[in-house]
Design a protein around this motif. Structure first.
Motif, mmCIF file in Angstrom:
data_model
loop_
_atom_site.group_PDB
_atom_site.id
_atom_site.type_symbol
_atom_site.label_atom_id
_atom_site.label_comp_id
_atom_site.label_asym_id
_atom_site.label_seq_id
_atom_site.Cartn_x
_atom_site.Cartn_y
_atom_site.Cartn_z
ATOM 1 N N VAL A 42 0.879 -0.990 0.098
ATOM 2 C CA VAL A 42 -0.364 -0.146 -0.177
ATOM 3 C C VAL A 42 1.234 1.275 -0.002
ATOM 4 N N MET A 43 0.696 2.056 -0.752
ATOM 5 C CA MET A 43 1.794 3.164 -1.205
ATOM 6 C C MET A 43 0.824 4.343 -1.479
ATOM 7 N N ASP A 44 1.367 5.925 -0.600
ATOM 8 C CA ASP A 44 0.102 6.447 -0.755
ATOM 9 C C ASP A 44 1.070 7.912 -1.689
ATOM 10 N N GLY A 45 1.921 7.679 -2.076
ATOM 11 C CA GLY A 45 2.450 9.004 -2.891
ATOM 12 C C GLY A 45 2.916 10.303 -1.967
ATOM 13 N N HIS A 46 3.021 9.953 -0.622
ATOM 14 C CA HIS A 46 3.728 10.808 0.188
ATOM 15 C C HIS A 46 4.694 10.385 0.648
ATOM 16 N N VAL A 48 6.231 7.173 0.492
ATOM 17 C CA VAL A 48 6.939 6.578 -0.847
ATOM 18 C C VAL A 48 6.620 7.432 -2.194
ATOM 19 N N PRO A 49 7.646 7.012 -3.347
ATOM 20 C CA PRO A 49 7.241 8.340 -4.912
ATOM 21 C C PRO A 49 6.684 7.102 -5.774
ATOM 22 N N ASN A 50 4.796 6.572 -5.021
ATOM 23 C CA ASN A 50 4.679 5.753 -6.032
ATOM 24 C C ASN A 50 3.274 5.731 -5.137
ATOM 25 N N PHE A 69 -3.837 -12.345 4.964
ATOM 26 C CA PHE A 69 -3.566 -10.548 3.407
ATOM 27 C C PHE A 69 -2.994 -10.290 4.707
ATOM 28 N N ASP A 70 -1.318 -9.811 4.062
ATOM 29 C CA ASP A 70 -0.011 -9.432 4.658
ATOM 30 C C ASP A 70 -0.257 -7.776 4.591
ATOM 31 N N SER A 71 -0.581 -6.950 4.891
ATOM 32 C CA SER A 71 -0.753 -5.771 4.520
ATOM 33 C C SER A 71 0.932 -4.777 4.550
ATOM 34 N N HIS A 72 1.274 -3.918 4.063
ATOM 35 C CA HIS A 72 2.508 -3.217 4.419
ATOM 36 C C HIS A 72 2.149 -1.597 3.525
ATOM 37 N N LEU A 73 1.880 -1.087 5.062
ATOM 38 C CA LEU A 73 1.380 0.447 4.425
ATOM 39 C C LEU A 73 2.945 1.211 4.610
ATOM 40 N N MET A 74 2.997 2.002 3.001
ATOM 41 C CA MET A 74 4.167 2.422 3.400
ATOM 42 C C MET A 74 2.920 3.799 3.161
ATOM 43 N N ILE A 75 2.738 4.132 4.187
ATOM 44 C CA ILE A 75 1.928 5.604 3.733
ATOM 45 C C ILE A 75 2.752 6.343 5.144
ATOM 46 N N SER A 76 2.353 8.009 5.167
ATOM 47 C CA SER A 76 1.942 8.348 6.789
ATOM 48 C C SER A 76 1.188 8.297 6.938
ATOM 49 N N GLU A 77 1.132 8.660 7.802
ATOM 50 C CA GLU A 77 0.026 8.655 9.419
ATOM 51 C C GLU A 77 -0.665 7.383 9.124
ATOM 52 N N PRO A 78 -0.538 6.301 9.303
ATOM 53 C CA PRO A 78 -0.636 4.825 9.839
ATOM 54 C C PRO A 78 -1.669 4.811 10.750
ATOM 55 N N ALA A 79 -1.700 5.144 12.236
ATOM 56 C CA ALA A 79 -2.452 5.128 12.295
ATOM 57 C C ALA A 79 -3.529 5.426 12.428
ATOM 58 N N ARG A 80 -3.712 6.620 11.525
ATOM 59 C CA ARG A 80 -4.830 7.589 10.975
ATOM 60 C C ARG A 80 -5.887 6.482 10.106
ATOM 61 N N TYR A 81 -4.844 4.790 9.237
ATOM 62 C CA TYR A 81 -6.009 4.588 8.475
ATOM 63 C C TYR A 81 -6.268 3.111 8.634
ATOM 64 N N ALA A 82 -4.707 2.362 10.379
ATOM 65 C CA ALA A 82 -5.520 1.023 10.439
ATOM 66 C C ALA A 82 -6.577 0.506 10.375
ATOM 67 N N GLN A 146 15.195 0.429 -1.422
ATOM 68 C CA GLN A 146 14.247 1.599 -1.444
ATOM 69 C C GLN A 146 12.496 1.314 -1.564
ATOM 70 N N PRO A 147 11.802 1.377 -0.722
ATOM 71 C CA PRO A 147 10.224 1.043 -0.567
ATOM 72 C C PRO A 147 10.194 2.057 -2.101
ATOM 73 N N GLY A 148 9.119 1.768 -2.430
ATOM 74 C CA GLY A 148 7.987 2.438 -3.989
ATOM 75 C C GLY A 148 8.039 1.835 -4.785
ATOM 76 N N PHE A 149 8.926 0.488 -5.061
ATOM 77 C CA PHE A 149 9.231 0.116 -6.712
ATOM 78 C C PHE A 149 9.510 -1.237 -6.405
ATOM 79 N N GLY A 150 8.450 -2.112 -7.246
ATOM 80 C CA GLY A 150 9.433 -3.507 -7.405
ATOM 81 C C GLY A 150 10.428 -3.722 -7.915
ATOM 82 N N GLY A 151 11.133 -4.503 -8.353
ATOM 83 C CA GLY A 151 12.105 -4.833 -9.562
ATOM 84 C C GLY A 151 13.195 -4.393 -9.069
ATOM 85 N N GLN A 152 14.162 -4.889 -7.551
ATOM 86 C CA GLN A 152 14.981 -3.715 -7.791
ATOM 87 C C GLN A 152 15.748 -4.410 -7.081
#
Ligand code: DX5
Ligand code: ZN
Length: 224
Positions: A42-46, A48-50, A69-82, A146-152
């Protein structure tokens, strides 16, 4: 559905490199290969850049899959959306230490909401930053890109943190590793003490997803 108890090595396919137009089929294909969990990036564009998916998509996937479902939150303010992610049907939430103001409070909240909790650290984040809260988690996630993209490309220095974290948490907590895992790098991270391998590109870039999963299992010594 719960995160499998520590003691087994699990492959958690990351859907980031899957065909997003056919997500349900892609998840069914890895389920047929015998995996127990799927890794939802899960990426928020904030943070991470995706930008990827959020609760509405996950809620629909929940209806068609019995995998953990193993969710990986790459987001700012995770507590707000948990809570939204729990309502959508995830079984596990990993959030980033770099994004959380009060990580201990969030771990407690996740447990109260009935899901397992994970803490993630970026390649440049020292182990010391998670030292006191790692033992409170069900899983620690070590980023080897670095989080944001696959295939690195896998970052070997970042992977070395796994051995230090294993010493801190002991055998009862899962250590997941994420980024550039394939049949070459899987045996390395398993030797350091990782037991949960996120694999995106090395599965979803191959026409036969099940064969790709079995190749990785064989590389670290598990028979398909
Ligand atoms: C990266 C994501 C990973 C990634 C893994 O930001 O967290 O889960 O998709 O993909 P591969 O295996 O391609 O590195
Ligand atoms: Zn991930």
């Amino acid at each position: 559905m719960r995160l499998p108890k520590a003691g087994t090595i699990e492959i958690a396919p990351s859907i980031l490199d899957a065909d997003f137009a056919r997500l349900a089929d892609e998840i069914a294909a890895v389920e047929l290969a015998g995996v127990n969990m799927v890794h939802l990036d899960v990426m928020d564009g904030h943070f991470v850049p995706n930008i990827t998916i959020g609760p509405p998509v996950i809620a629909k996937l929940r209806k068609v899959s019995r995998l953990v479902f193993d969710s990986h939150l790459m987001i700012s303010e995770p507590a707000r959306y948990a809570e939204h992610f729990v309502q959508a049907g995830v079984n596990h939430i990993t959030f980033h230490i770099e994004a959380a103001d009060e990580p201990k409070k969030l771990i407690d909240k996740l447990h109260k909401l009935g899901v397992t909790a994970g803490i993630c650290l970026n390649p440049g984040t020292p182990v010391e930053q998670i030292q006191t809260i790692a033992p409170l988690c069900d899983m620690v996630l070590v980023m080897t890109v670095q989080p944001g993209f696959g295939g690195q490309k896998f970052m070997p220095e970042a992977a070395k943190k796994i051995a230090r974290i294993r010493k801190i948490v002991g055998p009862g907590i899962r250590i997941e590793v994420d980024g550039g895992i394939d049949s070459q790098t899987a045996p390395i991270v398993v030797s350091y003490g990782a037991d949960t391998l996120v694999v995106g590109h090395a599965i979803f870039s191959k026409p036969d997803r099940a064969a790709a999963i079995n190749t990785i299992r064989e590389a670290y010594g598990q028979r398909g």
